[in-house]
Design a protein around this motif. Structure first.
Motif, PDB file in Angstrom:
ATOM      1  N   CYS A  13       0.839  -1.212   0.000  1.00 42.82           N
ATOM      2  CA  CYS A  13       0.000   0.000   0.000  1.00 42.82           C
ATOM      3  C   CYS A  13       0.868   1.254   0.000  1.00 42.82           C
ATOM      4  CB  CYS A  13      -0.928   0.008   1.214  1.00 42.82           C
ATOM      5  SG  CYS A  13      -2.245  -1.195   1.081  1.00 42.82           S
TER       6      CYS A  13
ATOM      7  N   THR B  63      -1.517   3.615  -2.329  1.00 45.09           N
ATOM      8  CA  THR B  63      -2.885   3.273  -2.699  1.00 45.09           C
ATOM      9  C   THR B  63      -3.898   4.212  -2.027  1.00 45.09           C
ATOM     10  OG1 THR B  63      -4.506   1.520  -2.562  1.00 45.09           O
ATOM     11  CG2 THR B  63      -2.911   1.547  -0.854  1.00 45.09           C
TER      12      THR B  63
ATOM     13  N   ALA C 258      -3.802  -3.406  -6.853  1.00 45.59           N
ATOM     14  CA  ALA C 258      -4.134  -1.970  -6.743  1.00 45.59           C
ATOM     15  C   ALA C 258      -4.139  -1.331  -8.131  1.00 45.59           C
ATOM     16  CB  ALA C 258      -3.133  -1.268  -5.833  1.00 45.59           C
TER      17      ALA C 258
END
Ligand SMILES: O=C([O-])CC(=O)C(=O)O
Ligand SMILES: [Mg+2]
Length: 602
Positions: free
Chosen positions: A509, A514, A567
């Motif tokens: 992330c 993200t 993602a």
């Protein structure tokens, strides 16, 4: 927090944009670090201190000559010294204390030693010993570490958080991961008040050790909103705010102030929630998840690693998720988190409706099986998240011979004939011989996960599970266990702890920045871990179902890569990345314990 220099700087410049030291812009290792401090002040900064490893040149430059013994050590030599000191101590809690001292002195050395044999050190600096330390926090306290956000000082939240980032030589925008707890439900040991700060610290140590998150770019946070732990409130040494827990609107406003500050000031940070109480954990996750990159470890982390272990087993047996019947014993944050992860997987990946998916999962809590008539009042308050799994009373009627008001675990096992039994109850020994033997009668490959933490709260011991099932069982536990000798074979026991998954999810992330941490990203993480299972790869049941902890960094790279690819597929990445370069980008992002060269900041 902090020393004189930082206070005057931050006062002058509204929290001080001038940093005391700078690691450059790369989250990985910088070759040269510029430092504004000299002398003792530099030795007192664990992120900067090299102790006996300062070179002669640096000793001259930073006025350190008379502050250090003459000999210059390499990091390797220093790590050998730590190893010797570590071996001399016998009790885990004393080893834990020693590790904290090293952590507070010299972070590079700390991680160098931790990574030498992560598997051996992890039970000392994390579950289960960290649980013991947390329960004795106010007695064992030496020095503060982390950010204490105290309810009576709520006006200081923003200042305190920004100041903490600056202390690390960072601006708020450089912070990659924040772990926050309010300590209401620490591991399986309940409300620990201010001591919960140590779970935030321990989780971040794992982010660095297992996924290479730069230790200067993290903040461990406790929200001290009081405690309902009577022993703590009566303990004259208790260090937290001596007040019963704040609830309701006041609590929500305090949390919202904290999250608001993270969102506006710490724009790149991945926010990890840890060990919140059952009433708040999911509510807060659902509230903040749509608007930021955030994740609850006890719900999603525990759910994801359990899913990963199940997927690994099914790859061995050749069975499918939709064929399983799951019984979850203990329907708190972790139990319902696991049920939800399984259910969502069946919905998203297997196309089942919510109802069809939930039908495959039977959840029990303190009174017994969760049923729909329980939901219509009575002596047990069933929550909305549990309600999804509540069974129709007609199903129970068809079982006939139930003697108690609510069916108990043995009744459920007898009538449901589950293939998977998961324990998150903190009731030690709850998976009795009778229950396990009953399950094994109807099931070729019983899958049994006693997951309660720490060790003394496990629902069953792995060795007993092998005995009671004639060795047919697939076991994974929440805390580490020694391998089990059964007949002529030795079986490694997988530690199904969320530590396998959260560092890699966070890394993924953070690297692609993200916008959200989606369910699909969590499934991608679980699948990546199941592909690294030694048992699955070798088709050898004696091998662990989950990867070796000493391989954690490689596993985190795989998990992070899978998360980023997902993602990108969902257009969730704010940082442009090409799929072909993903793994390389992840590797370059990772920090390793090695010393940089220091120059004076002018
Ligand atoms: O910290 C651990 O070992 C796992 C965990 O999140 C918990 O038990 O709350
Ligand atoms: Mg936890």
């Amino acid at each position: 927090m902090g020393n004189v220099e930082s206070k005057s700087l931050s006062g002058e410049q509204q929290y001080g944009i001038r940093k005391l030291h700078t690691y450059g812009d790369s989250p990985g290792n910088s070759t040269v670090v510029k430092i504004f401090l000299t002398g003792q002040a530099i030795l007192n900064q664990p992120l900067l201190n090299k102790g006996s490893a300062f070179t002669k040149r640096e000793r001259e430059l930073f006025n350190l000559c008379s502050l250090l013994p003459y000999q210059v050590n390499s990091l390797e030599e220093q790590t050998n010294r730590v190893q010797e000191q570590f071996e001399q101590l016998k009790k885990p809690i004393l080893k834990n204390e020693m590790m904290q001292i090293i952590h507070d002195q010299n972070e590079t050395l700390f991680y160098s030693f931790v990574l030498r044999d992560l598997k051996r050190i992890l039970p000392i600096i994390y579950t289960p010993t960290e649980g013991e330390y947390i329960s004795k926090y106010s007695q064992m306290f030496h020095r503060p570490r982390g950010v204490y956000l105290n309810f009576p000082e709520s006006e200081k939240i923003e200042h305190t958080l920004i100041e903490a980032a600056l202390q690390n030589g960072m601006t708020p925008n450089d912070i990659d991961v924040i772990v926050v707890t309010d300590s209401e439900q620490i591991l399986g040991i309940g409300d620990q008040g201010v001591g919960g700060i140590a779970i935030s610290t321990a989780k971040l140590v794992l982010y660095t050790a297992m996924a290479g998150i730069n230790p200067a770019r993290v903040l461990p946070v406790v929200l001290d909103v009081g405690t309902n732990n009577k022993d703590l409130l009566e303990d004259p040494l208790y260090l937290g705010w001596r007040h019963e827990r704040i609830r309701g609107n006041e609590y929500d406003a305090f949390v919202d102030q904290f999250v608001g500050c993270v969102r506006t000031q710490f724009k790149r940070a991945f926010l990890h929630w840890e060990d919140f109480g059952v009433d708040n954990a999911r509510r807060l996750l659902l509230q903040y998840r749509p608007t930021m990159s955030t994740f609850n470890d006890d719900i999603q982390g525990t759910g994801a690693v359990t899913l990963a272990t199940l997927l690994a087993i099914l790859k061995i047996t050749g069975d499918t998720m939709e064929n399983q019947k799951f019984v979850v014993f203990g329907s708190g944050t972790a139990g319902i988190g696991i049920a939800d992860q399984i259910r969502t997987y069946l919905q998203v990946k297997k196309g089942l409706s919510q109802e069809e998916a939930a039908k495959r999962i039977w959840c029990l809590d303190r009174p017994g099986l969760l049923t729909q008539d329980m939901a219509q009042g009575g002596d047990y308050r069933i929550t909305n998240q549990q309600r999804v799994y509540a069974r129709h009373p007609d199903e129970i009627k068809s079982w006939g011979d139930i003697k108690t008001k609510h069916p108990q675990l043995l009744d459920v096992v007898k009538h449901v004939k589950p293939t998977v039994l998961i324990g998150c109850s903190t009731v030690p020994g709850a998976f009795t011989e009778e229950i396990v033997k009953t399950m094994a009668e109807d099931c070729e490959n019983p899958i049994i996960f006693p997951l309660s933490n720490p060790t003394h709260l496990h629902e069953a011991k792995p060795a007993d599970l092998f005995d009671w099932t004639d060795g047919k069982v697939f076991v994974a536990t929440g805390s580490p266990f020694e391998p089990v000798q059964y007949k002529d074979k030795t079986y490694e026991i997988a530690e199904c702890n969320n530590s396998f998954v959260f560092p890699g999810i966070g890394l993924g992330c953070v690297v692609c920045r993200t916008k959200h941490c989606t369910d699909q990203m969590i499934f991608a993480a679980a699948n990546a871990i199941s592909e690294c299972s030694p048992s699955t790869q070798s088709k050898d049941r004696t091998r662990s179902l989950l990867p070796d902890i000493n391989d954690a960094r490689n596993v985190s790279i795989k998990v992070a890569t899978a998360v980023i690819e997902q993602a990108i597929e969902q257009s969730e990445n704010r940082h442009e990345l090409l799929i072909e370069d993903t793994e390389k980008t992840v590797r370059e992002f990772m920090w390793e314990p090695k010393y940089s060269e220091y120059e004076l900041m002018q």
